[in-house]
Structures are given as structure tokens and as C-alpha cells.
Design an enzyme around this catalytic site. Structure first.
Site, mmCIF file in Angstrom:
data_model
loop_
_atom_site.group_PDB
_atom_site.id
_atom_site.type_symbol
_atom_site.label_atom_id
_atom_site.label_comp_id
_atom_site.label_asym_id
_atom_site.label_seq_id
_atom_site.Cartn_x
_atom_site.Cartn_y
_atom_site.Cartn_z
ATOM 1 N N ASN A 209 -29.363 -20.314 31.496
ATOM 2 C CA ASN A 209 -30.684 -19.749 31.769
ATOM 3 C C ASN A 209 -31.670 -20.879 32.063
ATOM 4 O O ASN A 209 -31.287 -22.050 32.119
ATOM 5 C CB ASN A 209 -31.159 -18.889 30.589
ATOM 6 N N ASP A 279 -26.708 -14.373 25.446
ATOM 7 C CA ASP A 279 -26.303 -13.160 24.725
ATOM 8 C C ASP A 279 -24.866 -12.772 25.057
ATOM 9 O O ASP A 279 -24.207 -12.074 24.275
ATOM 10 C CB ASP A 279 -27.233 -11.998 25.093
ATOM 11 N N LYS A 289 -10.179 -24.171 38.857
ATOM 12 C CA LYS A 289 -11.278 -23.622 39.648
ATOM 13 C C LYS A 289 -10.821 -22.378 40.408
ATOM 14 O O LYS A 289 -9.790 -22.394 41.087
ATOM 15 C CB LYS A 289 -11.786 -24.663 40.637
ATOM 16 N N PHE A 323 -38.169 -17.042 18.170
ATOM 17 C CA PHE A 323 -38.950 -16.796 19.385
ATOM 18 C C PHE A 323 -38.442 -15.520 20.044
ATOM 19 O O PHE A 323 -37.237 -15.223 20.019
ATOM 20 C CB PHE A 323 -38.798 -17.962 20.361
ATOM 21 N N LYS A 337 -37.908 -7.266 16.286
ATOM 22 C CA LYS A 337 -37.009 -8.354 15.880
ATOM 23 C C LYS A 337 -37.399 -8.913 14.516
ATOM 24 O O LYS A 337 -36.545 -9.287 13.720
ATOM 25 C CB LYS A 337 -37.039 -9.473 16.922
ATOM 26 N N LYS A 341 -34.288 -8.624 11.900
ATOM 27 C CA LYS A 341 -33.564 -9.869 11.647
ATOM 28 C C LYS A 341 -34.034 -10.586 10.383
ATOM 29 O O LYS A 341 -33.664 -11.732 10.142
ATOM 30 C CB LYS A 341 -33.664 -10.783 12.869
#
Length: 402
Positions: A209, A279, A289, A323, A337, A341
Site C-alpha cells: 500500500n 489485510d 516468476k 490508527f 474499532k 479491539k
């Protein structure tokens, strides 16, 4: 706060050297032990005898003038100091320090001391704004030196602008406030995660990301400056760490980050998960490859372990913050969250907002604690946001409303 503290004052060659006399006097009156080092040019503005009378100590001007044959003066002074202050600090001494140059008594001591160093610049407004000077100050700040910004006003050169040495009272206040703040996390162990993870597809491809790691690194640096012993677990980034109080551990995959965070979690007092962990990861990893196919190619993905939730389940004495990077209903999802959590705080940011998100040097966040109290932090550098977040965490660790 300065009573019985050993303060080393470096005075360089600028017209503002006269203010260093008042600074010496005020520190001595507060009960500090003050030793003064003057450069050759500083002595052209103020006599060493003046500082000797005000500090009640000999003044050092020459590296080779060893006053005590039983010791080496520049090493002895460097070890003696609890705090070192450069006031006024010219562009010349800032450049020397940034370049690692030690060609006189003051610059030699500055390279040898392990004390906190506070730099109060004083120079012409255009000199202060010169790119070389600005770069030198940024470099020194990244190394842990502390700057007391000059004031704005009429300068000796006739210009009006930024470059005037701060008043002695303001310099002392700035040092005292920073010293008090520096002890905020003294004795605390902090665990921070930062950056992205990479999930391998084959030897040349991976999923990742846009996280740069800048926010997590800013938190680690800020925590170290507040006295914390920091472990920074980072995914693949191009950032460097220089603070000796930060133990950096580089990982690549979500699984590696999971294991490393759990390894260090039990001994930590404060944990902030700022990393953007994948995730999902490819269910099948190819050792060779994959060649281009004539048709579409589908990659089956599987869930990775939820690091933050697993830490929340094991939480005992730790203060745990995470975050939440969102683009839709960020506060609503962030608060969900927080509860799911078992967190003490969630830091929510809308990564689609201008000035926020991945890769940039600024951010916009909302801090929500377990009391569901919200504190919005408007657009600012990630370093400034890190400072503000740690103050909020410190407050909440005492279970006090913000």
C-alpha cells in the site's frame, strides 16, 4: 529547575553576545553552575573577564590552554555538562556543528558532549533564511539538537525581521519547559509500528500500500525526545532513524510484523500501531516468476492476522492505541474499532482529505479516547501531530479527562 545544574554556555561572535552576559547572570542567580566557552570572535564583542565575574568560573577560549594538567579540558567540560546552551549561535557555529567540524574549543566540546544541546540562533534575517543555514538546522534538529527560535524585530544590521536572539528570560523558560517535557515518558517503554507490509506473489511481484511510515517514525522520534525507550517495528520504507533511544526492527510481511509486535508487547508500557498492515495476502506464493498469460489472471487472497485486535485481547497494563485510516464515515468506523479491539485510544484520519493520508509530510487527525472524548488536530506537520498525540496519551494514561 536550574539549581545545582551544570550548564555549559557557548558564546559565539555576534553583537548579541552581550545578551549572553545577562543569561549567565540569571542562570547563576538561579543556583546553576555555569561554565562559559567563548569563540575568538565572541571575545571581540565582550571580554572574557565579564563572563568570569558573572559565572564565578574561569572562561575557556583556547583548546590548548589546559588549566588543569590532570585532565583534558574539552573532554572534561563535555562530560561535566548537564545542559549545553549556544547563545548566540551564529550561522558559522551551526554550519560547523552540522558538518562535524572541530577546530576550536567550543566546536570540539560540542562534538564531545552527550548533554542536551539548546541552540539560540542570532543573525541577519537573510542569513537565517538562507537554504544552507536552514538545511543545517534541519539536520541538527533531526539529530536531537533543540532550537530556540529567534525573535522578530529591529536587527543590529538595520534590517527588521527574524534573527534577533531571544531574550535571556525566554531562553531559560524554553529550556525549563523542554526539560520538564523531556521527562514525560522517562522510564517508559514504547512500542510503535510504522510503514506498509509487502505480501509476496512471486519473486518479482508483491501486494503493498501507499504508506510511507512517516507518521509512525514521527511518533517514535517524539517519544524518544520525551524520554521513552522506543522499539520501532517498521515495514519496508526509505526513512532513517538516528536517535539512540530508538531500537529499529525491520520486517517485510504482515506475519513478521505480527510476531515482532507480540514479542515486544509484554515489556511495553505504551503501544501505538501506526503501520498500514495488509489485510489480505496471496493464498499461493510462487517460487518462480509467473509468465504473462493470454487471459485474465486471478489471485486468491486470504486474511492476515489482525495485529491490533490480538494485542487488545492480551492487553494487561499497556496503553494501546491504533490508527484508523478511513475514507467514509471515519469517526464512526474509528469509534467502532476503539470498542471492538479493546483500545485505550484510536487516531482517526480521513486519508482522502487534502493534506492528510499516505506519503505526505502533513496530516489531519481526530484522537478519540476510551471515554469517547474527541480531540481534533487540524492540518499540521506529522512531527507536530506526533507531539500533540503523545501529550494526549500522557494525559489519558493518568485516566484524566482531556
Amino acid at each position: 529547575m536550574n539549581r545545582n545544574k551544570n550548564i555549559l554556555l557557548g558564546v559565539t561572535g555576534g553583537i548579541a553576545a552581550y545578551k549572553a552576559c545577562a543569561l549567565t547572570s540569571k542562570l547563576t542567580q538561579q543556583g546553576a553552575n555555569v561554565q562559559v566557552i567563548m569563540t575568538e570572535n565572541a571575545a571581540k564583542f565582550v571580554s572574557p573577564l565579564t563572563f568570569q565575574a558573572l559565572s564565578r568560573n574561569p572562561v575557556y577560549t583556547d583548546t590548548f590552554d589546559e588549566k588543569d594538567p590532570a585532565s583534558i579540558a574539552h573532554i572534561d567540560l563535555a562530560d561535566w555538562a548537564d545542559v549545553t546552551v549556544l547563545a548566540p549561535a551564529t550561522a558559522n557555529i551551526i554550519g560547523k556543528l552540522a558538518g562535524g567540524i572541530a577546530d576550536d574549543m567550543l566546536s570540539t566540546v560540542l562534538l564531545a558532549t552527550q548533554s542536551a544541546v539548546y541552540i539560540a540562533p542570532a543573525m541577519n534575517v537573510h542569513m537565517y533564511a538562507h537554504p544552507a543555514v536552514m538545511d543545517n538546522m534541519k539536520k541538527l534538529e533531526s539529530w536531537g539538537y533543540h532550537f530556540i527560535e529567534p525573535g522578530e524585530g529591529y536587527l543590529a544590521c538595520g534590517y527588521v525581521g527574524k534573527g534577533r536572539l531571544e531574550e535571556p528570560e525566554s531562553i531559560i523558560t524554553a529550556i525549563e519547559q523542554h526539560q520538564a517535557k523531556k521527562a514525560l515518558f522517562s522510564g517508559k517503554k514504547m512500542l510503535v509500528s510504522a510503514g506498509p507490509t509487502q505480501e509476496k506473489v512471486d519473486p518479482v511481484r508483491f501486494f503493498t500500500n501507499r504508506s510511507s511510515g512517516k507518521m509512525g517514525f514521527a511518533l517514535a522520534e517524539a517519544a524518544a525526545k520525551l524520554g521513552a525507550e522506543v522499539v520501532l517495528v517498521t515495514g519496508p520504507v526509505s526513512l532513517e532513524t538516528s536517535n539512540k533511544q530508538i531500537k529499529r526492527i525491520d520486517v517485510v510481511t504482515a506475519e513478521e510484523m505480527y510476531q515482532t509486535m507480540h514479542d515486544h508487547f509484554p515489556a511495553s508500557d505504551i503501544v501505538v500501531k501506526a503501520a498500514a498492515v495488509a489485510d489480505y495476502r496471496p493464498k499461493q506464493v510462487y517460487e518462480e516468476k509467473l509468465k504473462k498469460q493470454p487471459d485474465d489472471w486471478y489471485v486468491e487472497m486470504e486474511r492476515t492476522k489482525d495485529i491490533l485486535q490480538s494485542l487488545g485481547e492480551k492487553k494487561e497494563h499497556q496503553f494501546l492505541a491504533g490508527f484508523a485510516a478511513e475514507t467514509t464515515n471515519p469517526i464512526e468506523y474509528g469509534m467502532a474499532k476503539l470498542d471492538q479491539k479493546n483500545l485505550d485510544a484510536i487516531i482517526v484520519n480521513n486519508v482522502a482529505a487534502d493534506g492528510a493520508g499516505f506519503g505526505g509530510d502533513t496530516n489531519i487527525v481526530t484522537y478519540v479516547n476510551k471515554f469517547q472524548q474527541k480531540k481534533e488536530i487540524s492540518l499540521a506537520s506529522k512531527q507536530d501531530i506526533a507531539d500533540k498525540l503523545l501529550l494526549l496519551i500522557s494525559h489519558d494514561m493518568k485516566d484524566e479527562p482531556n
